[in-house]
Design a protein around this motif. Structure first.
Motif, short mmCIF file in Angstrom:
data_model
loop_
_atom_site.label_atom_id
_atom_site.label_comp_id
_atom_site.label_asym_id
_atom_site.label_seq_id
_atom_site.Cartn_x
_atom_site.Cartn_y
_atom_site.Cartn_z
N ALA A 65 20.87 33.95 16.26
CA ALA A 65 21.88 33.92 15.19
C ALA A 65 22.97 34.96 15.43
O ALA A 65 24.16 34.70 15.17
CB ALA A 65 21.21 34.15 13.84
N LYS A 66 22.57 36.13 15.95
CA LYS A 66 23.59 37.17 16.19
C LYS A 66 24.53 36.77 17.32
O LYS A 66 25.74 36.99 17.23
CB LYS A 66 22.91 38.51 16.53
N ILE A 67 23.96 36.19 18.38
CA ILE A 67 24.84 35.72 19.47
C ILE A 67 25.75 34.62 18.92
O ILE A 67 26.95 34.58 19.19
CB ILE A 67 24.01 35.21 20.67
N ALA A 68 25.16 33.74 18.10
CA ALA A 68 25.94 32.64 17.54
C ALA A 68 27.11 33.17 16.70
O ALA A 68 28.21 32.62 16.72
CB ALA A 68 25.04 31.75 16.69
N SER A 69 26.85 34.27 15.96
CA SER A 69 27.90 34.78 15.07
C SER A 69 29.10 35.24 15.88
O SER A 69 30.23 35.22 15.39
CB SER A 69 27.36 35.91 14.20
N ILE A 70 28.86 35.66 17.14
CA ILE A 70 29.99 36.05 17.99
C ILE A 70 30.60 34.82 18.69
O ILE A 70 31.82 34.65 18.71
CB ILE A 70 29.53 37.06 19.08
N GLU A 71 29.73 33.96 19.20
CA GLU A 71 30.23 32.94 20.13
C GLU A 71 30.66 31.64 19.45
O GLU A 71 31.59 30.99 19.93
CB GLU A 71 29.16 32.66 21.20
N ILE A 72 29.99 31.24 18.38
CA ILE A 72 30.34 29.94 17.79
C ILE A 72 31.77 29.91 17.23
O ILE A 72 32.51 28.98 17.49
CB ILE A 72 29.28 29.51 16.74
N PRO A 73 32.20 30.95 16.50
CA PRO A 73 33.58 30.90 16.02
C PRO A 73 34.59 30.79 17.16
O PRO A 73 35.68 30.26 16.97
CB PRO A 73 33.75 32.23 15.28
N GLN A 74 34.23 31.28 18.33
CA GLN A 74 35.16 31.20 19.47
C GLN A 74 34.86 30.00 20.37
O GLN A 74 35.38 29.92 21.48
CB GLN A 74 35.08 32.49 20.29
N LYS A 75 34.01 29.15 19.89
CA LYS A 75 33.64 27.91 20.64
C LYS A 75 33.05 28.23 22.02
O LYS A 75 33.30 27.51 22.98
CB LYS A 75 34.88 26.99 20.81
N LEU A 76 32.32 29.30 22.10
CA LEU A 76 31.77 29.68 23.41
C LEU A 76 30.33 29.20 23.60
O LEU A 76 29.75 29.33 24.67
CB LEU A 76 31.81 31.21 23.57
N TRP A 77 29.72 28.67 22.55
CA TRP A 77 28.33 28.22 22.67
C TRP A 77 28.19 26.85 22.00
O TRP A 77 27.38 26.67 21.09
CB TRP A 77 27.39 29.25 22.02
N PRO A 78 28.96 25.89 22.47
CA PRO A 78 28.99 24.59 21.77
C PRO A 78 27.66 23.86 21.82
O PRO A 78 27.35 23.04 20.95
CB PRO A 78 30.09 23.81 22.51
N GLU A 79 26.84 24.14 22.83
CA GLU A 79 25.61 23.36 22.98
C GLU A 79 24.47 23.87 22.11
O GLU A 79 23.44 23.23 22.01
CB GLU A 79 25.20 23.32 24.46
N LEU A 80 24.66 25.04 21.46
CA LEU A 80 23.54 25.61 20.70
C LEU A 80 23.00 24.67 19.63
O LEU A 80 21.81 24.36 19.58
CB LEU A 80 23.95 26.94 20.04
N ILE A 81 23.92 24.23 18.73
CA ILE A 81 23.48 23.41 17.61
C ILE A 81 22.76 22.16 18.14
O ILE A 81 21.68 21.80 17.66
CB ILE A 81 24.70 23.01 16.73
N GLN A 82 23.37 21.54 19.16
CA GLN A 82 22.77 20.32 19.70
C GLN A 82 21.37 20.59 20.24
O GLN A 82 20.44 19.83 19.98
CB GLN A 82 23.67 19.73 20.80
#
Lengths: 872, 423
Positions: free
Chosen positions: A117-134
């Motif tokens: 979740a912490k990595i996501a909080s940095i990367e998702i808003p910047q579209k850097l981890w698009p595959e996470l949710i999937q």
């Protein structure tokens, strides 16, 4: 690249402090030498099922703390650090933590969920981890995923939703997440652990579901699942489901109508029969509905159809069943619940909700509650008497004075007698009810009060007797006296009624402050706060002698705190608290006396001694300044005027310390205010201190650490300084004006949909104008040309503000004033500029038609100033 | 998931006295800041402190001074050429303060020729006869001072902050300064100009704006009402007309509640300039004034015109104007013989030789020395005054001349020829 760190991680949890410190040092070294390698090693440790649980857990926590911190600026630094790490290293770490979700060790999978979740909080808003949710969703849909993995995955989804904003996901992702989560709640398919994780995840995902809640089919499906889950046989799952309902009540109030019957039955059963943890949430559901309706009523705009149509009147419709249900809860008090602040139980929640219902439905609450009050208030069982009193006290806010006045007038006598009840809790609640009565129904200035010349003596004698009761009762009595005093503020001749009692009231409050039987300092604190209100509201011409005698008494108490023997940090804290209360009283006395010419001299005579005390209070601490002493010094500077100059050599160091205290931003903010007071008191005598002050203020303004609320006062303070020192402000102009222009730019970037930011933007704008006003007026007589290069920018900014639809009146006032200051100070030089800015006649026209007299007057003056420029 | 952290306040008053102290401090600071900036905006704010700092009675010498302009109203274009700024002025005491006050009024020059564009750029009003004074209302009281700074009345009034009444709102910084003439017989202050209103300086505003403000604001306050307990004297506006033929005629012949003493002309675009200014003018004849030709100390009209001139260090005799106009020169012998000092004020009669002009400039004056003036005198006569008096005795500027000059320029664009109050 990964290092072997298990030993350090285990040693860092050793009971032996030496071993622990050494291990922590080793870890820190590794981190400093090679951060990417260190983070990678931590992920390996976390992912490795062969490692001990303890080292894996700690590895996860260290990893998490390398990504996030509470402090905003630390967090920014950590985010930058993460972004700088090589991309392949980062994807390795992400793979490792994702893989850990399937670990059979729950501690490891749970910790990795948080790290993700912490990595996501940095990367998702910047579209850097698009595959996470999937990838998380894939896990959920795979038939063969073990329950523990599904549980960890749902937890992860919940945490991720908590960390990011709903704008960071596209609607398809939101839909898929909601589907996965809601399916996870399905009783037939999943274990209790999975369902609990899913319900908790839904709680975090609700904010993402705005579109889904607008769609009836989807909404109904989600509501059905939540309601079913709220009937689960596991208590913790029911509780989690009710928490979802509470959140839905405030987020989706406007679409709840079709479900209210079901929700009423569900919550009503929970309140009556369920475990307390669940029942509390069920009551909270109704409190949240009240919050929504109260807000709709308060901000109701009669011209707008929208707001009235979104008000569904749920409380009004449910009141005849809801109120009896809440009254029932009042009888479930715990013994001694008034002695412990950490208690929150069903009777407290029920009483609180009853108060909110009263505020929602107004007069209609009275006939629903009064029979309960009358039936129970004389009951031999203390629970009945307490519940009846509490019910009565709870409904005092909401109904009209006309409705309440006869009830309170007859009830007052009874309540005064009840202060002699044998039961502590009954007396506690009675005193609280009295304080509510005086707060809400004692307002001689507006022509209504339950206290009359006939019963004032009785009221006060009961209160002054009961203040000697047990500490919890005495504290509530202080509250009652507070409001009795407050009612007489600005009450004209009525305030004379209480003057004969002021001496006794003050004596009793001081005696109460000295009591030692309270477990903590709450009673003392309340006694001093009440003393403040008594001083603030008393009729000064009749009581100045009494207050003049109070002054040395408080000074000597403050002096005594300086003699205290301080051994522990606990002692230090107690000393600080006591000094805070006493400085508070001194501040109130100073302010009261300096408000009239006749009494000001009392302060001037004592000023030297008071200042010496404040300086000694400051000297008690090494690194921080005492907030309350600082606040009081502002008042003293105002009272003494130019005389304050003699205190500056000693005081200056504490002023600096206060301006440097960005951690405790309230202290910093108060100190900035005191700088303004000192500028006005000293005028150009403040000059020797200005270099130091200006550099600290500029520093504060550019600091990202400092709480933003301090920044507008700093800008206004520039104006205060410039006005005091006139042309000597010249050397600060380049840096100051740059900051002011930056601040003006920042205003445009604030989110105009966020009410709080709109407020902040208005404060900022007003302060920028105040700064310009002070500087322009400061230069007017000596060197107005210094400000000429900035005139165009100022006019542009005024125009932007003029066109801003969210501008409030205080901003308008400051804007029209600074427009006049510009013309006044710079004169004919601005003629061409004014011709270029065609907006100003429109702006002046608006102001001249304002309802606000000050705006009108100022606009008239500004018109004259500009007129003078234009004909020149 | 963290427990739902609703711990709503239970049986606790929703107050924090500390927050209240912070809020009240912030409120006080905001108020103080507003007052400070407000004060900076108002040039004449120091008038306030002067007024409270100088309660001592005016010494005898000054009172003599009062008498003189009273019998010969508005004859001097004196202006204390002291460049005091207001900050310094606020520190003045006693006599110095009175001197400063004396220089706060705008003093019209005498009309010795008709200005261009009289009909377009000027207002006219019938000047009330009486004592010219500056009226300051502040802090719940009102004080009127004569041109020499001595107090005429100290009284409550319905002006903003002019009386201690409950409903007076606004901060202590709020005050008003009016330029008035006190008219003895009906005990009324006729307001001929507005200098500050509710703390806002109108010094730098055009006459057009000032008169507009005066007319709209004065009425709002009730200051024009009949005297009452908290309003000892009535303040009455004076009808102001556009200087077109009908306006001029109305001012000249119109029936007013006061005794007229000439006509006052104001340039619409001019600011309130303290001291002598050609942008405000005074004119009179027998029809509209009792005192057209100057009288001497006994109230009689001397057979020859008398003038007061200042003796310069080079022996030249000059007026009070800036720059001074030279009327003649005394030789060194005469100065020594008569024990005269440079800078003293000397009285002369204008002999039969009169004044002679070349190209509109004074070339020669037939002066006869009469003696030194009263020691209390601090100014020589102004050029415009001497010339006006000279013209009155020889070739007066008649009302018909004025009327003719406004009529001739009136035919083109001016449609607003009706009698019209400004505002």
């Amino acid at each position: 690249m990964a290092m072997e760190i298990t030993q350090f991680l285990l040693a860092a949890q050793s009971a032996d402090a030496n071993i622990r410190n050494k291990a922590e040092n080793n870890l820190r070294q590794l981190q400093q030498q090679n951060l990417p390698g260190f983070l990678l090693s931590l992920s390996f440790e976390l992912a490795n099922n062969g490692k001990p649980t303890e080292s894996r857990t700690l590895a996860g926590i260290v990893l998490k703390n390398s990504l996030d911190a509470k402090d905003v600026s630390t967090k920014e630094a950590l985010v930058k650090q993460w972004m700088a790490i090589d991309i392949s290293c980062k994807s390795q770490i992400k793979d490792l933590v994702l893989r850990t979700l399937s670990s059979p060790v729950p501690e490891a999978s749970h910790t990795s969920a948080q790290v993700i979740a912490k990595i996501a909080s940095i990367e998702i808003p910047q579209k850097l981890w698009p595959e996470l949710i999937q990838s998380l969703l894939t896990t959920m849909t795979q038939q063969d995923s073990p329950a523990s993995l599904k549980q960890a995955t749902l937890e992860t989804l919940g945490y991720v939703c908590e960390e990011i904003s709903h704008e960071d996901l596209v609607q398809e992702e939101v839909n898929a997440v909601l589907t996965a989560v809601v399916q996870g709640m399905n009783l037939a398919e999943h274990s209790a652990e999975v369902r609990l994780a899913a319900t908790k995840a839904l709680y975090n995902a609700l904010d993402f579901a705005h579109n889904n809640f607008q769609n009836e089919m989807e909404r109904t499906y989600i509501m059905k699942m939540v309601c079913e889950t709220a009937r689960s046989k596991e208590t913790d799952i029911r509780q989690a489901a009710f928490e979802c309902l509470v959140s839905i009540a405030s987020t989706y109030y406007d679409v709840l109508e079709p479900y209210m019957q079901t929700l009423f039955e569900l919550t009503s059963n929970a309140v009556k029969r369920d475990e307390e943890a669940v029942a509390l949430q069920a009551i909270e559901f109704w409190s949240s509905i009240c919050d929504e309706e109260i807000e709709l009523q308060e901000f109701e705009n009669p011209e707008s159809e929208d707001s009235s149509s979104s008000h569904s009147h749920f409380i009004e419709k449910a009141r005849s069943s809801l109120v009896p249900m809440l009254l029932e809860t009042l009888l479930k008090q715990e013994e001694d619940q008034d002695q412990d602040d950490s208690i929150w139980n069903i009777s407290m929640a029920g009483g609180t909700c009853l108060g909110l219902v009263a505020r929602t439905v107004g007069d209609e609450i009275v006939p629903l509650v009064m029979p309960f009050v009358e039936a129970n208030i004389m009951n031999p069982d203390w629970r009945c008497r307490e519940a009846a009193t509490y019910a009565f006290g709870s409904i005092l806010e909401g109904p009209t004075i006309e409705k309440l006045a006869p009830l309170v007038q007859t009830g007052l006598e009874f309540l005064l007698n009840a202060m002699r009840d044998e039961n502590n809790q009954v007396k506690d609640t009675t005193a609280w009810t009295l304080s509510r009565i005086f707060e809400l129904l004692h307002c001689p200035a507006n022509g209504f009060s339950v206290i009359s010349p006939d019963n004032l003596q009785q009221v006060l004698s009961v209160l002054l007797e009961s203040i000697k009761d047990a500490p919890n009762v005495a504290e509530k009595v202080c509250g009652a006296i507070y409001y009795v005093a407050q009612g007489y503020e600005d009450a004209g001749s009525s305030s004379s009624l209480v003057s004969p009692y002021i001496t006794t009231i003050i004596a009793e409050l001081l005696r109460t402050a000295d009591r030692t039987d309270g477990g903590d300092s709450k009673l003392r604190f309340s006694a001093y706060e009440t003393l403040n209100e008594v001083v603030r509201c008393c009729n000064i011409s009749e009581t100045s002698q009494i207050i003049a005698e109070l002054l040395p008494a408080i000074m000597s108490r403050l002096d005594q705190t300086l003699q205290l023997h301080i051994i522990s940090s606990d002692d230090r804290e107690k000393q600080g608290d006591l000094q805070a209360s006493l400085c508070g009283v001194l501040q109130v006395i100073i302010q009261k006396f300096s408000s009239t010419d006749d009494t000001k001299s009392i302060i001037l005579q004592a000023a030297d001694q008071i200042m010496v005390l404040f300086l000694r209070v400051f000297a008690c601490r090494s690194s921080t300044v005492h907030e309350e002493a600082m606040l009081a010094i502002g008042s003293l500077a105002y009272a003494t005027g130019p005389e304050f100059a003699k205190y500056m050599p000693d005081f200056y160091q504490y002023l600096q310390m206060g301006l440097q205290n960005s951690e405790e931003y309230q202290v910093c903010s108060i100190t900035v205010g005191v700088v303004g007071d000192i500028c006005r008191a000293l005028d150009n005598k403040v000059l020797p201190y200005c270099d130091g002050i200006m550099s600290l203020l500029l520093n504060d303004l550019s600091s990202s650490h400092l709480h933003r609320s301090v920044k507008p006062p700093i800008l206004s303070c520039f104006g205060d300084i410039a006005l005091a020192i006139g042309e000597h402000f010249e050397k600060y102009v380049p840096s100051t004006l740059q900051m002011m222009q930056d601040a003006a730019k920042a205003c445009a970037q604030l989110d105009s949909n966020d009410e709080e930011m709109v407020d902040y933007g208005n404060q900022l704008r007003r302060s920028i104008f105040e700064a310009y006003s002070g500087i322009l007026q400061g230069f007017k007589n000596a060197k107005p040309e210094v400000m000429l290069p900035y005139a165009q920018h100022l006019l542009q900014f005024i125009e932007v503000v003029f066109r801003d639809r969210q501008r409030d009146e205080s901003v308008t006032k400051a804007a029209v004033a600074v427009l006049g200051d510009l013309a006044d100070a710079l004169g004919p030089n601005t003629k061409i500029l004014f011709k270029d800015f065609a907006f100003f006649p429109e702006f002046l026209g608006e102001c001249l038609q304002s309802e606000d007299e000050q705006i009108k007057e100022t606009a008239g003056w500004t018109q004259g100033m500009i007129g003078r420029v234009m004909v020149s | 998931m963290a427990p739902h952290d609703v711990r709503r306040p239970f049986k606790r008053p929703a107050i924090s006295d500390q927050q209240r102290r912070r809020d009240l401090s912030l409120l006080r600071q905001a108020q103080n800041r507003r007052d400070a900036q407000h004060q900076a905006r108002c040039l004449a704010s120091s008038v306030l402190s002067l007024q409270t700092q100088t309660p001592e009675p005016v010494p005898e010498l000054e009172i003599e001074l009062v008498e003189e302009p009273e019998s010969k109203p508005e004859e001097e274009s004196e202006s204390l050429k002291k460049d005091l700024d207001v900050c310094q002025a606020s520190k003045l005491k006693g006599a110095e303060a009175r001197k400063w006050f004396a220089s706060q009024l705008m003093l019209p020059e005498w009309m010795i020729d008709v200005p261009d564009r009289l009909t377009h750029d000027w207002y006219v009003l019938a000047r009330p006869a009486g004592k010219r004074c500056i009226v300051v209302s502040s802090n719940g009281t009102t004080v009127s001072r004569l041109r020499n700074g001595s107090v005429l009345h100290h009284f409550p009034s319905a002006l903003p902050c002019g009386a201690r009444t409950r409903d007076q709102s606004g901060s202590s910084q709020s005050y008003c300064i009016l330029d008035c003439i006190f008219h003895e017989s009906d005990q009324t202050y006729y307001v001929i100009d507005m200098v500050c209103w509710r703390g806002y300086s109108l010094y730098d505003c055009t006459a057009e704006f000032r008169f507009f403000w005066l007319n709209s604001k004065l009425a709002e306050t009730g200051a024009s009402d009949s005297p009452s307990r908290y309003h000892k004297f009535r303040f009455s506006p004076v009808a102001v007309f556009n200087c077109d033929p009908s306006g001029l005629y109305a001012a000249y012949t119109g029936v007013v509640s006061y005794v007229k003493d000439g006509l006052l002309f104001y340039n619409k675009h001019a600011h309130y300039q303290t001291g002598s200014t050609p942008l405000a003018l005074v004119w009179k004849d027998e029809h509209c004034s009792q005192y057209v030709i100057d009288t001497d100390g006994k109230g009689d009209i001397p057979s020859q015109q008398q003038v007061v001139l200042e003796l310069q260090d080079d022996g030249k005799l000059s007026t009070s104007d800036d720059p001074p106009v030279v009327f003649g020169c005394l030789d060194r012998d005469f100065i020594q013989r008569s024990e005269l000092h440079f800078g003293s004020f000397l009285k002369f009669a204008i002999g039969d030789g009169g004044l002679s002009f070349v190209d509109g400039k004074l070339e020669k004056a037939d002066l006869h020395y009469l003696g030194k003036t009263n020691r209390a005198r601090i100014f020589a006569d102004s050029y415009s005054k001497v010339i006006f008096q000279y013209m009155v005795r020889h070739v007066p500027l008649k009302f018909d001349d004025l009327l003719a000059s406004v009529s001739s320029s009136n035919d083109q664009e001016n449609k607003t020829s009706d009698v019209e109050m400004v505002g």
